[in-house]
Scaffold this motif. Structure first.
Motif, PDB file in Angstrom:
ATOM      1  N   THR A  31       0.841  -1.292   0.004  1.00  0.00           N
ATOM      2  CA  THR A  31       0.181   0.087   0.107  1.00  0.00           C
ATOM      3  C   THR A  31       0.959   1.170   0.133  1.00  0.00           C
ATOM      4  OG1 THR A  31      -0.437   0.119   2.407  1.00  0.00           O
ATOM      5  CG2 THR A  31      -1.796  -1.176   1.264  1.00  0.00           C
ATOM      6  N   ALA A  32       0.151   2.238  -0.600  1.00  0.00           N
ATOM      7  CA  ALA A  32       1.133   3.474  -0.890  1.00  0.00           C
ATOM      8  C   ALA A  32       0.038   4.551  -0.522  1.00  0.00           C
ATOM      9  CB  ALA A  32       1.927   3.856  -2.073  1.00  0.00           C
ATOM     10  N   VAL A  35      -3.379   3.396  -1.002  1.00  0.00           N
ATOM     11  CA  VAL A  35      -3.842   2.871  -2.373  1.00  0.00           C
ATOM     12  C   VAL A  35      -3.242   1.438  -2.177  1.00  0.00           C
ATOM     13  CG1 VAL A  35      -3.664   2.677  -4.744  1.00  0.00           C
ATOM     14  CG2 VAL A  35      -3.903   4.989  -3.615  1.00  0.00           C
ATOM     15  N   MET A  37      -1.921  -1.829  -3.802  1.00  0.00           N
ATOM     16  CA  MET A  37      -1.243  -2.162  -5.218  1.00  0.00           C
ATOM     17  C   MET A  37      -0.826  -3.523  -5.257  1.00  0.00           C
ATOM     18  SD  MET A  37       1.221   1.178  -5.837  1.00  0.00           S
ATOM     19  CE  MET A  37       0.528   2.852  -5.397  1.00  0.00           C
ATOM     20  N   ASN A  50      -3.031  -1.400  -9.749  1.00  0.00           N
ATOM     21  CA  ASN A  50      -4.243  -1.494  -8.798  1.00  0.00           C
ATOM     22  C   ASN A  50      -4.510  -3.054  -8.240  1.00  0.00           C
ATOM     23  OD1 ASN A  50      -6.993  -1.330  -7.257  1.00  0.00           O
ATOM     24  ND2 ASN A  50      -6.313   0.731  -7.427  1.00  0.00           N
ATOM     25  N   TYR A  98       0.569   2.123 -11.919  1.00  0.00           N
ATOM     26  CA  TYR A  98       1.191   3.357 -11.078  1.00  0.00           C
ATOM     27  C   TYR A  98       2.638   3.302 -11.310  1.00  0.00           C
ATOM     28  CZ  TYR A  98      -2.906   2.911  -8.459  1.00  0.00           C
ATOM     29  OH  TYR A  98      -4.318   2.839  -8.243  1.00  0.00           O
ATOM     30  N   CYS A 110       4.541   5.559  -6.838  1.00  0.00           N
ATOM     31  CA  CYS A 110       3.798   6.856  -6.754  1.00  0.00           C
ATOM     32  C   CYS A 110       2.508   6.459  -6.774  1.00  0.00           C
ATOM     33  CB  CYS A 110       4.195   7.549  -7.951  1.00  0.00           C
ATOM     34  SG  CYS A 110       3.516   9.409  -7.836  1.00  0.00           S
ATOM     35  N   PRO A 111       1.714   6.823  -5.701  1.00  0.00           N
ATOM     36  CA  PRO A 111       0.063   6.477  -5.836  1.00  0.00           C
ATOM     37  C   PRO A 111      -0.604   7.288  -7.103  1.00  0.00           C
ATOM     38  CG  PRO A 111       0.777   8.048  -4.097  1.00  0.00           C
ATOM     39  CD  PRO A 111       1.760   7.821  -4.696  1.00  0.00           C
TER      40      PRO A 111
END
Ligand code: FES
Length: 120
Positions: A31-32, A35, A37, A50, A98, A110-111
């Motif tokens: 997660t970042a 978000v 991923m 995602n 991403y 990078c989100p």
């Protein structure tokens, strides 16, 4: 480190894994900025998509990889992790991709999506 999506906000990048932790056969959930991923190792490259399938609710990190194709565990649809485009039915809508940067094996994401942003 240089941004690859035109986003100059370097504070948005997060170090989420080391490439040696990634399995080329299975995506890894990270997660970042909230978000979720799926990190996908393809050869010496790493892609971030995602983690939620665009067909229904299923985590792609519970599926598997065949090269650059990630397979959903629920109905076995698939996506190209380089572009986010759906490959196999029942998936037709893309998933977000991403930006990823590698630095000394550390994986930064990078989100802000650089690839298709599906309607949610
Ligand atoms: S939920 Fe992913 S293919 Fe159906």
């Amino acid at each position: 480190m240089s941004a690859t999506n035109g986003n100059d906000d370097t504070s948005a990048w997060e170090n989420v894994a080391h490439i040696d932790e990634l399995d080329p056969d299975y995506p890894t959930m990270v997660t970042a900025a909230g978000v979720e991923m799926a990190l996908c190792k393809v050869g010496d490259a790493v892609f971030a998509v995602n983690n939620i399938c665009s067909h229904a609710f299923s985590r792609l990190s519970d599926g598997f990889l065949d090269g650059a194709e990630v397979f959903c565990p629920l109905h076995h649809g698939s996506f190209d992790v380089r572009t986010g485009q759906a490959i196999a039915a029942p998936c037709f809508e893309p998933i977000a991709v991403y930006p990823v940067n590698l630095s000394d094996g550390q994986v930064f994401v990078c989100p802000f999506p650089s690839g298709p942003v599906p309607a949610q």
